[in-house]
Design a protein around this motif. Sequence first.
Motif, mmCIF file in Angstrom:
data_model
loop_
_atom_site.group_PDB
_atom_site.id
_atom_site.type_symbol
_atom_site.label_atom_id
_atom_site.label_comp_id
_atom_site.label_asym_id
_atom_site.label_seq_id
_atom_site.Cartn_x
_atom_site.Cartn_y
_atom_site.Cartn_z
ATOM 1 N N UNK A 4 0.816 -1.218 0.000
ATOM 2 C CA UNK A 4 0.000 0.000 0.000
ATOM 3 C C UNK A 4 0.846 1.263 0.000
ATOM 4 N N UNK A 5 2.142 1.121 0.231
ATOM 5 C CA UNK A 5 2.998 2.310 0.170
ATOM 6 C C UNK A 5 3.171 2.799 -1.260
ATOM 7 N N UNK A 6 3.029 1.883 -2.249
ATOM 8 C CA UNK A 6 3.225 2.314 -3.635
ATOM 9 C C UNK A 6 2.069 1.993 -4.577
ATOM 10 N N UNK A 7 1.028 1.301 -4.105
ATOM 11 C CA UNK A 7 -0.147 1.047 -4.941
ATOM 12 C C UNK A 7 -1.372 1.731 -4.350
ATOM 13 N N UNK A 8 -1.947 2.661 -5.100
ATOM 14 C CA UNK A 8 -3.229 3.233 -4.709
ATOM 15 C C UNK A 8 -4.327 2.175 -4.847
ATOM 16 N N UNK A 9 -5.385 2.256 -4.051
ATOM 17 C CA UNK A 9 -6.546 1.401 -4.299
ATOM 18 C C UNK A 9 -7.139 1.710 -5.677
ATOM 19 N N UNK A 10 -7.487 0.694 -6.451
ATOM 20 C CA UNK A 10 -8.026 0.940 -7.799
ATOM 21 C C UNK A 10 -9.271 1.820 -7.808
ATOM 22 N N UNK A 11 -10.134 1.690 -6.784
ATOM 23 C CA UNK A 11 -11.355 2.504 -6.787
ATOM 24 C C UNK A 11 -11.034 3.988 -6.644
ATOM 25 N N UNK A 35 -1.180 14.071 -9.270
ATOM 26 C CA UNK A 35 -1.424 12.958 -8.347
ATOM 27 C C UNK A 35 -1.497 11.644 -9.117
ATOM 28 N N UNK A 36 -2.196 11.655 -10.252
ATOM 29 C CA UNK A 36 -2.314 10.443 -11.066
ATOM 30 C C UNK A 36 -0.961 10.026 -11.640
ATOM 31 N N UNK A 37 -0.180 10.989 -12.098
ATOM 32 C CA UNK A 37 1.148 10.680 -12.632
ATOM 33 C C UNK A 37 2.048 10.132 -11.530
ATOM 34 N N UNK A 38 2.011 10.761 -10.367
ATOM 35 C CA UNK A 38 2.814 10.293 -9.240
ATOM 36 C C UNK A 38 2.421 8.872 -8.850
ATOM 37 N N UNK A 39 1.119 8.589 -8.890
ATOM 38 C CA UNK A 39 0.647 7.246 -8.556
ATOM 39 C C UNK A 39 1.208 6.216 -9.532
ATOM 40 N N UNK A 45 7.704 2.076 -10.178
ATOM 41 C CA UNK A 45 9.004 2.091 -9.523
ATOM 42 C C UNK A 45 9.020 1.426 -8.164
ATOM 43 N N UNK A 46 7.815 1.085 -7.662
ATOM 44 C CA UNK A 46 7.678 0.512 -6.327
ATOM 45 C C UNK A 46 8.387 1.369 -5.282
ATOM 46 N N UNK A 47 8.000 2.637 -5.312
ATOM 47 C CA UNK A 47 8.486 3.616 -4.356
ATOM 48 C C UNK A 47 7.282 4.333 -3.751
ATOM 49 N N UNK A 48 7.404 4.873 -2.549
ATOM 50 C CA UNK A 48 6.231 5.405 -1.844
ATOM 51 C C UNK A 48 5.470 6.481 -2.617
ATOM 52 N N UNK A 49 4.152 6.408 -2.514
ATOM 53 C CA UNK A 49 3.269 7.417 -3.097
ATOM 54 C C UNK A 49 3.551 8.778 -2.480
ATOM 55 N N UNK A 50 3.843 8.777 -1.173
ATOM 56 C CA UNK A 50 4.074 10.020 -0.431
ATOM 57 C C UNK A 50 5.243 9.816 0.515
ATOM 58 N N UNK A 51 5.991 10.890 0.765
ATOM 59 C CA UNK A 51 7.126 10.786 1.686
ATOM 60 C C UNK A 51 6.676 10.500 3.117
#
Length: 279
Positions: A4-11, A35-39, A45-51
């Motif tokens: 969940x650190x790098x995958x947003x929920x699909x919904x 936000x969508x591009x960052x996601x 890259x399997x890196x955190x969505x947010x610091x």
Amino acid sequence: LQYISYYHPPDYIRSLSHAYTRERSPSAKNAIGQILLNSRMAAFGRRPICQDTGLVVVFAKVGMDARIKSTASFADLVNEGVRQAYLDPDNPLRASIVADPLATRINTRDNTPAVVHVDLVQGNQIEITIAAKGGGSENKARFTTLNPSASVSDWVVNTVSTLGSGWCPPGLISVGIGGSAEKAMLLAKEAMNEPIDMAELIAMGASSAEEGLRIELYERINALGIGAQGLGGLTTVVDVKVATYPTHAASKPVALIPQCAANRHLKFTLDGSGPITLQ
């Protein structure tokens, strides 16, 4: 927690993509696009969505016939999982938890302890909802006890209008009503992890007071014009959750908790057959 650190929920991504399509404000549209591009970059890259990789909150429904082969407590088992996830050398996550919140505030360096809520239920399985809640949105949580005749909708809308954009919208607003002070907060915290279904709810129409309040709040909060990252526009929330519980006749406890654009959470069930596989 790594997942969940790098995958947003699909919904959430579906709802945000729809918000991007209908947004007319250039600034807000650009913010949603970022936000969508960052996601997408975080996922590939399997890196955190947010610091800010969050405070771990766990809701566990433990079947009374389930057997856990361990001498450690349930909370200790959860904390060991948190420790391993946040110290993963392939993708270390920021440790944000400080011990002794009143005085020394020394970082625990592994993001433990988690906040763990356990309910005993029928059955032999363990259902776990795990979330990583960012500090910015958590700091905007609010609670009040209204007169029984007072409007929950008015209080929520007035309160959201004072929160600014520090909770990092577009996200969700979750409202807990009833019980006691602590129960209302728990209702709100747990409800925010439910699937995003506002579009379906509006299409079908409300069939209960709770659903009617959800739609009303969704429309009124978005009409405030806070918008993505506080830049205005059409979408401040992609959904509003409402959970209720019986309460004292003299009371109407109401809790409000925002969920930020990171929106990190996952629900899974352990049935004893082995580790779960996330796809």
